[in-house]
Design an enzyme around this catalytic site. Structure first.
Site, PDB file in Angstrom:
ATOM      1  N   THR A  89      -7.006  -7.358   1.109  1.00 35.76           N
ATOM      2  CA  THR A  89      -7.081  -7.495  -0.272  1.00 35.76           C
ATOM      3  C   THR A  89      -7.109  -6.264  -1.116  1.00 35.76           C
ATOM      4  OG1 THR A  89      -9.725  -7.030   0.190  1.00 35.76           O
ATOM      5  CG2 THR A  89      -8.963  -9.391  -0.540  1.00 35.76           C
ATOM      6  N   LEU A  97      -7.870  -1.177   3.422  1.00 32.74           N
ATOM      7  CA  LEU A  97      -9.143  -0.617   2.777  1.00 32.74           C
ATOM      8  C   LEU A  97     -10.217  -1.610   2.934  1.00 32.74           C
ATOM      9  CD1 LEU A  97      -8.063   1.818   0.103  1.00 32.74           C
ATOM     10  CD2 LEU A  97      -8.547   2.417   2.293  1.00 32.74           C
ATOM     11  N   SER A  98      -9.772  -2.874   2.535  1.00 38.28           N
ATOM     12  CA  SER A  98     -10.767  -3.822   2.418  1.00 38.28           C
ATOM     13  C   SER A  98     -10.160  -5.333   2.703  1.00 38.28           C
ATOM     14  CB  SER A  98     -11.405  -3.659   0.965  1.00 38.28           C
ATOM     15  OG  SER A  98     -12.500  -4.740   0.797  1.00 38.28           O
ATOM     16  N   SER A  99     -10.788  -6.111   3.119  1.00 37.68           N
ATOM     17  CA  SER A  99     -10.275  -7.521   3.253  1.00 37.68           C
ATOM     18  C   SER A  99     -11.310  -8.591   3.242  1.00 37.68           C
ATOM     19  CB  SER A  99      -9.833  -7.532   4.793  1.00 37.68           C
ATOM     20  OG  SER A  99     -10.781  -7.308   5.661  1.00 37.68           O
TER      21      SER A  99
END
Length: 327
Positions: A89, A97-99
């Protein structure tokens, strides 16, 4: 959803895809011990938490977007949102960095947390807000707190949660320090990888509370005795998460595996042992142990925190195979 508000067909597609996801997770037995979670996954709309995400393709990533002007692209976005797979994401210079975690893994983790009605829960790593929504659906908004260091992540999580009709407490801060103003907690769950257990989490847990966290490509569940003591085993499940920013995190130079047979180098369980004993055993020593002990599964390993000591072990916290975790 802005210029492309969801129509009836899109709503039906999302509901159908969500039901199929629930059936897939159910078939894996994730909720056998706590079937209440099935209703939460059936009710919470994952696509509202991933208005866009990235899918790996040859040469990089493809962005799928719920606001695409192409109806077929929007359909691919919805179907992809309900695949049993992690979704990237946030990217920066090609780095993840983010998921949004794989839903079946989330189901395993939530079931292992052994949540009870009335519990208060702290989530470390807000992500998209989807996991906090599942917790809030089960327990109520006021009993769920989620924290993340990145204000952009917490702001987007708040938006996603509001769009889905949930309002747990979302805090911007260092997850390794917990959220003392909301303590004590009955359960703490981390959705980011660490290399040690933050002492703040023990101090903010009620006696008998549970902490579930990714460590060394596995998931360990600790039972908290008091602010200075906790102990528990790893689950059988492999787990690979983005490291916690701001606190203890995995790292170090790549290991030199010369002298270790290729079969072992490629074995997930051997690589778990390498990660768990990093700094204590060299790869050849780890391989000898692994062979001698019959290639042990993750469930035979555990973590103990006692005062200022913290160590990993095989079979017995006081047995011959124990390794300090990095400071």
């Amino acid at each position: 959803m802005g210029g492309h508000a969801p129509d009836r067909k899109q709503d039906d597609l999302a509901a159908s895809a969500r039901a199929a996801l629930v059936r897939r997770i159910d078939a894996g037995g994730a909720w056998a011990a706590d079937p209440v979670w099935r209703e939460a996954f059936a009710a919470v709309p994952r696509h509202l938490f991933v208005p866009y995400y990235y899918v790996g393709v040859a040469g990089g990533y493809e962005r799928r977007w719920g606001e695409s002007p192409d109806p077929q692209a929007r359909e691919r976005w919805i179907r992809g949102a309900y695949e049993d797979t992690p979704l990237a994401t946030r990217l920066r210079d090609g780095e993840l960095l983010s998921s949004s975690s794989q839903p079946s893994l989330m189901a395993d983790m939530l079931a292992a947390l052994r949540v009870e009605d009335g519990n208060t829960v702290l989530e470390i790593g807000a992500g998209t807000g989807y996991n906090a929504a599942l917790l809030a659906h089960r327990l109520g908004d006021d009993r769920v707190t989620t924290v993340d260091l990145d204000p952009e992540i917490t702001e987007s999580a708040r938006r996603h949660l509001a769009a889905a009709g949930y309002q747990p407490v979302v805090v911007t801060g260092d997850g390794a320090r917990g959220v003392p103003e909301r303590a004590p907690f009955d359960r703490i769950i981390a959705t980011c990888a660490l290399s040690t257990v933050p002492r703040a989490w023990l101090a903010q847990s009620r006696p008998g509370g549970r902490i579930l966290m990714p460590l060394a490509t596995g998931l360990v569940v600790l039972t908290v005795a008091d602010a200075g003591h906790a102990e528990g085993h790893f689950l059988h499940t492999p787990a690979y998460f983005v490291p916690l920013r701001g606190g203890s995190r995995p790292g170090g130079e790549p290991l030199q595996l010369g002298g270790v047979p290729r079969r072992a180098r490629e074995d997930d369980l051997f690589r778990f042992l390498l990660a768990l004993t990093r700094g204590s055993l060299d790869p050849q020593e780890a391989h000898s142990l692994w062979q001698q002990e019959g290639r042990p599964q993750r469930e035979r390993y555990g973590i103990t925190v006692s005062g200022d000591r913290e160590w990993a072990w095989l079979d017995d916290p006081e047995g011959p195979y124990a390794w300090p975790l990095p400071a």
